[in-house]
Design a protein around this motif. Structure first.
Motif, PDB file in Angstrom:
ATOM      1  N   MET A   1       0.848  -1.180   0.000  1.00  0.00           N
ATOM      2  CA  MET A   1       0.000   0.000   0.000  1.00  0.00           C
ATOM      3  C   MET A   1       0.887   1.235   0.000  1.00  0.00           C
ATOM      4  O   MET A   1       1.950   1.240   0.596  1.00  0.00           O
ATOM      5  CB  MET A   1      -0.891  -0.074   1.236  1.00  0.00           C
ATOM      6  N   ARG A   2       0.466   2.276  -0.624  1.00  0.00           N
ATOM      7  CA  ARG A   2       1.260   3.492  -0.785  1.00  0.00           C
ATOM      8  C   ARG A   2       0.826   4.557   0.213  1.00  0.00           C
ATOM      9  O   ARG A   2       0.320   5.599  -0.154  1.00  0.00           O
ATOM     10  CB  ARG A   2       1.114   4.010  -2.200  1.00  0.00           C
ATOM     11  N   ILE A   3       1.011   4.312   1.482  1.00  0.00           N
ATOM     12  CA  ILE A   3       0.557   5.248   2.513  1.00  0.00           C
ATOM     13  C   ILE A   3       1.490   6.458   2.598  1.00  0.00           C
ATOM     14  O   ILE A   3       1.024   7.589   2.668  1.00  0.00           O
ATOM     15  CB  ILE A   3       0.473   4.546   3.886  1.00  0.00           C
ATOM     16  N   GLU A  78      -7.514   7.904   9.021  1.00  0.00           N
ATOM     17  CA  GLU A  78      -8.399   6.736   9.084  1.00  0.00           C
ATOM     18  C   GLU A  78      -7.865   5.605   8.212  1.00  0.00           C
ATOM     19  O   GLU A  78      -7.884   4.439   8.610  1.00  0.00           O
ATOM     20  CB  GLU A  78      -9.810   7.117   8.648  1.00  0.00           C
ATOM     21  N   LEU A  79      -7.377   5.958   7.030  1.00  0.00           N
ATOM     22  CA  LEU A  79      -6.814   4.953   6.134  1.00  0.00           C
ATOM     23  C   LEU A  79      -5.622   4.269   6.791  1.00  0.00           C
ATOM     24  O   LEU A  79      -5.480   3.044   6.728  1.00  0.00           O
ATOM     25  CB  LEU A  79      -6.402   5.593   4.809  1.00  0.00           C
ATOM     26  N   LYS A  80      -4.781   5.042   7.436  1.00  0.00           N
ATOM     27  CA  LYS A  80      -3.627   4.458   8.117  1.00  0.00           C
ATOM     28  C   LYS A  80      -4.077   3.492   9.205  1.00  0.00           C
ATOM     29  O   LYS A  80      -3.503   2.407   9.361  1.00  0.00           O
ATOM     30  CB  LYS A  80      -2.742   5.549   8.713  1.00  0.00           C
ATOM     31  N   GLN A  81      -5.106   3.846   9.952  1.00  0.00           N
ATOM     32  CA  GLN A  81      -5.614   2.953  10.991  1.00  0.00           C
ATOM     33  C   GLN A  81      -6.112   1.637  10.378  1.00  0.00           C
ATOM     34  O   GLN A  81      -5.850   0.555  10.905  1.00  0.00           O
ATOM     35  CB  GLN A  81      -6.742   3.621  11.775  1.00  0.00           C
ATOM     36  N   TYR A  82      -6.841   1.734   9.262  1.00  0.00           N
ATOM     37  CA  TYR A  82      -7.327   0.529   8.589  1.00  0.00           C
ATOM     38  C   TYR A  82      -6.162  -0.337   8.115  1.00  0.00           C
ATOM     39  O   TYR A  82      -6.174  -1.551   8.284  1.00  0.00           O
ATOM     40  CB  TYR A  82      -8.207   0.877   7.386  1.00  0.00           C
ATOM     41  N   VAL A  83      -5.160   0.296   7.532  1.00  0.00           N
ATOM     42  CA  VAL A  83      -4.007  -0.454   7.024  1.00  0.00           C
ATOM     43  C   VAL A  83      -3.246  -1.102   8.179  1.00  0.00           C
ATOM     44  O   VAL A  83      -2.784  -2.239   8.055  1.00  0.00           O
ATOM     45  CB  VAL A  83      -3.087   0.466   6.191  1.00  0.00           C
ATOM     46  N   ASN A  87      -2.952  -7.180   7.300  1.00  0.00           N
ATOM     47  CA  ASN A  87      -1.615  -7.718   7.076  1.00  0.00           C
ATOM     48  C   ASN A  87      -1.461  -8.004   5.595  1.00  0.00           C
ATOM     49  O   ASN A  87      -2.346  -7.677   4.799  1.00  0.00           O
ATOM     50  CB  ASN A  87      -1.380  -8.972   7.933  1.00  0.00           C
ATOM     51  N   GLU A  88      -0.334  -8.614   5.205  1.00  0.00           N
ATOM     52  CA  GLU A  88      -0.060  -8.811   3.783  1.00  0.00           C
ATOM     53  C   GLU A  88      -1.022  -9.792   3.118  1.00  0.00           C
ATOM     54  O   GLU A  88      -1.122  -9.839   1.898  1.00  0.00           O
ATOM     55  CB  GLU A  88       1.388  -9.275   3.564  1.00  0.00           C
ATOM     56  N   ASN A  89      -1.748 -10.564   3.907  1.00  0.00           N
ATOM     57  CA  ASN A  89      -2.676 -11.545   3.350  1.00  0.00           C
ATOM     58  C   ASN A  89      -4.123 -11.049   3.299  1.00  0.00           C
ATOM     59  O   ASN A  89      -4.983 -11.719   2.750  1.00  0.00           O
ATOM     60  CB  ASN A  89      -2.628 -12.840   4.167  1.00  0.00           C
ATOM     61  N   VAL A  90      -4.380  -9.897   3.889  1.00  0.00           N
ATOM     62  CA  VAL A  90      -5.743  -9.385   3.971  1.00  0.00           C
ATOM     63  C   VAL A  90      -5.805  -7.986   3.361  1.00  0.00           C
ATOM     64  O   VAL A  90      -5.053  -7.099   3.754  1.00  0.00           O
ATOM     65  CB  VAL A  90      -6.226  -9.322   5.442  1.00  0.00           C
TER      66      VAL A  90
END
Length: 116
Positions: A1-3, A78-83, A87-90
C-alpha cells in the motif's frame, strides 16, 4: 500500500492551503484600458465590483480548500488505521473505499486550486 506517498500529498496540500488567497490571483493582469484612454466613472465602478467579486471568490475557495484538506488529513489518518489493522494476506474493502474517497477529494482540491 502506498501510505507514505499519500501522506506526503496530504501534507503538501496543507502547505498550499496555508498560502494567502491573494497568491491565487491571476498573474499579470493588465488594466482594461490603454494608457491614453481614461475610464469613465461607470467603468471604474465596474472594475471595482469585479475586483471585489474576484477577491470574495478567492476567499470562498480558500475556505473550501481548508475544509477539504482538513477532511483529507482525517481520511488519511483513518486509512492508516485501517491499514495498520490488516496484514499482507488481507486487503480490506474498507481500505479500498477509503483510498477511493481520498483520491476523489484530492482531485477536487486540485481542481479548486486551479480555480475551476
Amino acid at each position: 500500500m502506498r501510505i507514505k506517498p499519500l501522506l506526503s500529498v496530504v501534507l503538501l496540500l496543507l502547505l498550499v492551503v496555508a498560502l494567502p488567497a491573494a497568491s491565487w490571483a491571476e498573474p499579470g493582469q493588465q488594466h482594461p484600458f490603454p494608457p491614453n484612454q481614461k475610464p469613465t466613472p461607470e467603468d471604474e465602478d465596474r472594475i471595482k465590483i469585479e475586483k471585489e467579486m474576484a477577491k470574495k471568490a478567492n476567499q470562498q475557495r480558500q475556505e473550501q480548500l481548508k475544509r477539504d484538506t482538513e477532511k483529507l488529513l482525517k481520511l488519511a489518518a483513518e486509512l492508516k488505521q485501517y491499514v495498520d489493522k490488516t496484514n499482507e494476506n488481507v486487503l480490506s474493502l474498507e481500505v479500498l473505499k477509503k483510498a477511493e474517497e481520498i483520491e476523489k477529494l484530492a482531485h477536487s482540491v486540485k481542481e479548486k486550486m486551479k480555480g475551476n
